[in-house]
Design an enzyme around this catalytic site. Structure first.
Site, PDB file in Angstrom:
ATOM      1  N   CYS A  56      -2.494  45.393 -20.933  1.00 41.51           N
ATOM      2  CA  CYS A  56      -1.257  44.913 -21.546  1.00 41.51           C
ATOM      3  C   CYS A  56      -1.672  44.114 -22.770  1.00 41.51           C
ATOM      4  CB  CYS A  56      -0.465  44.046 -20.573  1.00 41.51           C
ATOM      5  SG  CYS A  56      -1.283  42.480 -20.176  1.00 41.51           S
ATOM      6  N   HIS A  73      -4.437  34.005 -17.764  1.00 42.72           N
ATOM      7  CA  HIS A  73      -3.665  33.510 -16.620  1.00 42.72           C
ATOM      8  C   HIS A  73      -3.054  32.145 -16.885  1.00 42.72           C
ATOM      9  CE1 HIS A  73      -6.881  36.098 -14.659  1.00 42.72           C
ATOM     10  NE2 HIS A  73      -5.755  36.721 -14.379  1.00 42.72           N
ATOM     11  N   GLU A  94      -2.998  32.286 -12.056  1.00 42.22           N
ATOM     12  CA  GLU A  94      -1.762  32.170 -12.838  1.00 42.22           C
ATOM     13  C   GLU A  94      -0.768  31.244 -12.135  1.00 42.22           C
ATOM     14  OE1 GLU A  94       2.209  34.674 -13.917  1.00 42.22           O
ATOM     15  OE2 GLU A  94       0.330  35.821 -13.994  1.00 42.22           O
ATOM     16  N   SER A 102      -7.811  41.702  -9.106  1.00 46.63           N
ATOM     17  CA  SER A 102      -6.713  41.755 -10.075  1.00 46.63           C
ATOM     18  C   SER A 102      -5.383  41.840  -9.335  1.00 46.63           C
ATOM     19  CB  SER A 102      -6.877  42.965 -11.000  1.00 46.63           C
ATOM     20  OG  SER A 102      -5.693  43.186 -11.727  1.00 46.63           O
ATOM     21  N   SER A 103      -4.569  40.801  -9.484  1.00 47.33           N
ATOM     22  CA  SER A 103      -3.292  40.743  -8.774  1.00 47.33           C
ATOM     23  C   SER A 103      -2.391  41.906  -9.141  1.00 47.33           C
ATOM     24  CB  SER A 103      -2.583  39.423  -9.091  1.00 47.33           C
ATOM     25  OG  SER A 103      -1.300  39.392  -8.509  1.00 47.33           O
ATOM     26  N   ASN A 104      -2.271  42.188 -10.449  1.00 50.62           N
ATOM     27  CA  ASN A 104      -1.341  43.248 -10.840  1.00 50.62           C
ATOM     28  C   ASN A 104      -1.830  44.621 -10.387  1.00 50.62           C
ATOM     29  OD1 ASN A 104      -2.471  44.823 -13.441  1.00 50.62           O
ATOM     30  ND2 ASN A 104      -3.114  42.673 -13.562  1.00 50.62           N
TER      31      ASN A 104
END
Length: 658
Positions: A13, A74, A126, A224-226
């Protein structure tokens, strides 16, 4: 034949891309870089950065004096910024603008007394950063079940308003389930949709691809959270595998599948996605026709086009002294020059927008070759402002603005992005008055005319607002006015017969005889224009709208003061103030005179008063009579002479006896 499809929105992103580029940019300049935690959750990228000289630290205390510290995308809590400032190291803030927006929201709402609910993983950096802007006035919940428990057990006793935000990479499906738990139409609950647009799009694209695939490959870091959220989303629809890079393909036992989908997290570079695609092709899973697949081109083609004159929305990603830089969600970098942000020359870009703000813009010019777009916020504001100005004219709404300039026959100001001209005759100033006195002053006005066509202009009137306020003040005054009521007002003007006092939109007059207990020739001997007076109503004439005011106070009446201090027989000093043919008037106290009749001046006949007394002479006198009804006082010099003779006669026999 097997078919492999890569999701349109897979990969970096812009927030992650921005952070990575910032670090590589510093490394190219041979800067000693230390990132506060891994810059992104992708080990391949982190390893490459370390190989080029970057150092990963976990706390600010680990910083070396010559290092530039980078805040990762983050974000961090407020205390970390304070620690870095105290340390004195140079700092680069790579916090994703979407995350910065959440920081701003929770900080503002915390200051307003709200309790903050945060949807997300409480162990994720984050979320920890968001918590660091809430002053411990918050709660993190992971799903709709925890949120439901909060409302059932804690909400009623909380006695605070709620503001609800979500981690930018939060699962959009779970977010929808959370929204169903939140009480509807509760004015004390404010919900902010803070899931990143890119995250939303990435998850939606992945879900649609998973629905039409036999298996899905989700590429991205284990932490990676996403990426984990993508795995969760895709797992709802088909068999899904989470891999970090192409090397892990060899360990998978993939079932036979006709349709294979690939997506990737925001921390996954395009080259890793390309490697996965290439490995799949080498294993003959990818059809031959896809050998020439160009991932960068596919991503490029997926970006929407923009055109001159089009309205677009963008997120502010940087602000400097001359412009704001905006992410449009396209391949173009948007630039908004200061002149296109505002027409107020005293403003800077940072006064108008902040990083993380979502703003509406008009495309002025597109340069596809350079990948840039010139944008204007002012044009959008002008159009929206013009519509509000038209509505204000129709409804007679009173507006506020600051006078910016004095022009021929009037003044101008800009309100809601629209230039408003106010003719001199409608400024509310007296005819011939200097208009410069309005410059930089805030004024209230109504719009009386709006231009049509290309040039959006308006004509306003300050005088109309002033007149309306006067009428309102008059009506309010007459509702409560009564004889004897006191008011505090300002002297508005003076005439030879009195002073006009503004009582707050309506004027009353204090007659010259009411200004002082002494005789005065002009009101200016007692008051000046602008003086504040406490007055009372002596008389009202409602039909003629006339108000007679009193200013003299009974306790200041010189006669009353005299009567309280003096009586017949008292000997006082008096000053001659005037001479007549029948005697002289002498001031006993300020405002009170007594008459010394010609027969009371001496113990012998006086033919002419001026032969004995002059104006200004100070003499000793005896009070011989007080006429209270007529307020007249008789005083005598002769009485004191007679007393002296009597005393002399009393002493004489005693001397003879001796």
């Amino acid at each position: 034949m097997n078919k492999v499809t890569v999701a349109k929105s897979a990969g970096f992103c812009f927030g992650v891309d921005r952070a990575v580029k910032m670090v590589y940019g510093e490394l190219e300049k041979n800067t000693n870089v230390a990132t506060l935690g891994p810059i992104i959750h992708n080990q391949d990228v982190v390893n490459d950065m370390q190989a080029k000289g970057a150092r990963i630290i976990e706390t600010v205390d680990e910083l070396k004096p010559d290092e530039t510290v980078v805040i990762r995308s983050h974000g961090v809590g407020r205390d970390i910024y304070e620690q870095i400032k105290a340390k004195g190291n140079r700092m680069l803030d790579a916090t994703c603008p979407f995350v910065s927006r959440i920081h701003k929201i929770v900080a503002e709402k915390t200051a307003e007394g709200y309790f903050i609910l945060i949807a997300g993983d409480r162990d994720h950096p984050e979320v920890q950063g968001i918590v660091g802007h809430c002053d411990e006035n918050c709660l993190v919940f992971k799903d709709n079940f925890e949120l439901k428990a909060f409302f059932e057990k804690n909400y009623k006793n909380l006695r605070k308003k709620l503001a609800i935000v979500a981690q930018t990479t939060y699962n959009i499906v779970v977010w929808g389930e959370c929204l169903n738990v939140i009480p509807k139409d509760d004015p004390d609950i404010v919900i902010y949709d803070t899931i990143c647009n890119a995250t939303d799009t990435r998850q939606s694209d992945a879900a649609e691809l998973a629905k039409n695939s036999d298996i899905m490959l989700v590429v991205g870091g284990r932490h990676s959270s996403n990426t984990v959220k993508l795995y969760e989303v895709c797992s709802r629809y088909c068999k899904t595998y989470h891999i970090e890079n192409s090397d892990e393909l060899r360990t998978l036992k993939l079932p036979n599948a006709e349709k294979i989908g690939i997506t990737a997290g925001a921390s996954t570079p395009a080259y890793i996605i390309k490697e996965v695609q290439t490995k799949m092709a080498e294993n003959e899973i990818l059809a031959a026709q896809n050998e020439d697949f160009d991932f960068a081109q596919a991503i490029d083609e997926s970006f929407k086009k923009i055109h001159t004159g089009e309205k677009v929305k963008g997120i502010v990603i940087a602000v400097n002294n001359t412009e704001a830089i905006v992410d449009l969600g396209t391949k173009h970098t948007g630039y908004v020059a200061l002149d296109d942000l505002t027409d107020d020359p005293s403003k800077k870009p940072s006064d108008i927008v902040s990083v993380g703000d979502e703003i509406e813009l008009v495309v002025i010019k597109v340069n596809d070759a350079e990948g840039t777009a010139a944008l204007s916020k002012r044009k959008v504001d002008e159009q929206a402002g013009y519509e509000k100005i038209v509505k204000a004219q129709q409804e007679g709404t009173v507006l506020e603005g600051v006078v910016q300039s004095v022009v021929n026959k009037g003044v101008t100001l800009t309100v809601l992005g629209v230039r408003v001209f106010i003719p001199a005759s409608l400024t509310g100033l007296p005819r011939g008055a200097e208009l410069d006195q309005l410059l930089k002053k805030k004024v209230e006005f109504i719009v009386i005319e709006v231009s049509e066509g290309g040039r959006k202009r308006a004509v306003g009137s300050i005088k109309a607002v002033q007149n309306a306020k006067k009428e309102e003040a008059k009506a309010k005054f007459w509702e409560t006015a009564e004889v004897g009521k006191t008011y505090t007002g300002k002297v508005k003007s003076l005439t030879s017969f009195g002073a006009f006092v503004d009582l707050g939109g309506i004027d009353g007059m204090v007659h010259i005889s009411e200004l002082s207990w002494k005789r005065i020739k002009h009101p200016s001997e007692v008051v000046n224009v602008g003086d504040t007076l406490e007055v009372y109503i002596k008389d009202l004439d409602r039909e003629a709208n006339r108000i007679s005011l009193g200013f003299k106070k009974a306790e200041d009446n010189p006669w009353e003061i005299f009567m309280s201090k003096y009586q017949v027989g008292d000997v006082v000093k008096a000053t001659i103030v005037s001479i007549t043919s029948f005697g002289a008037f002498a001031q006993i106290i300020d405002g009170v005179d007594g008459l010394i009749h010609i027969s009371q001046i001496a113990d012998q006949k006086v033919e002419n008063v001026k032969d004995v007394l002059n104006v200004g002479d100070e003499v000793d006198v005896k009070i011989i009579d007080i006429d209270e009804e007529s307020k007249r006082i008789s005083i005598s010099m002769r009485a004191l002479l007679e007393n002296a003779d009597d005393e002399a006669e009393e002493e004489a026999p005693a001397e003879d006896a001796e």
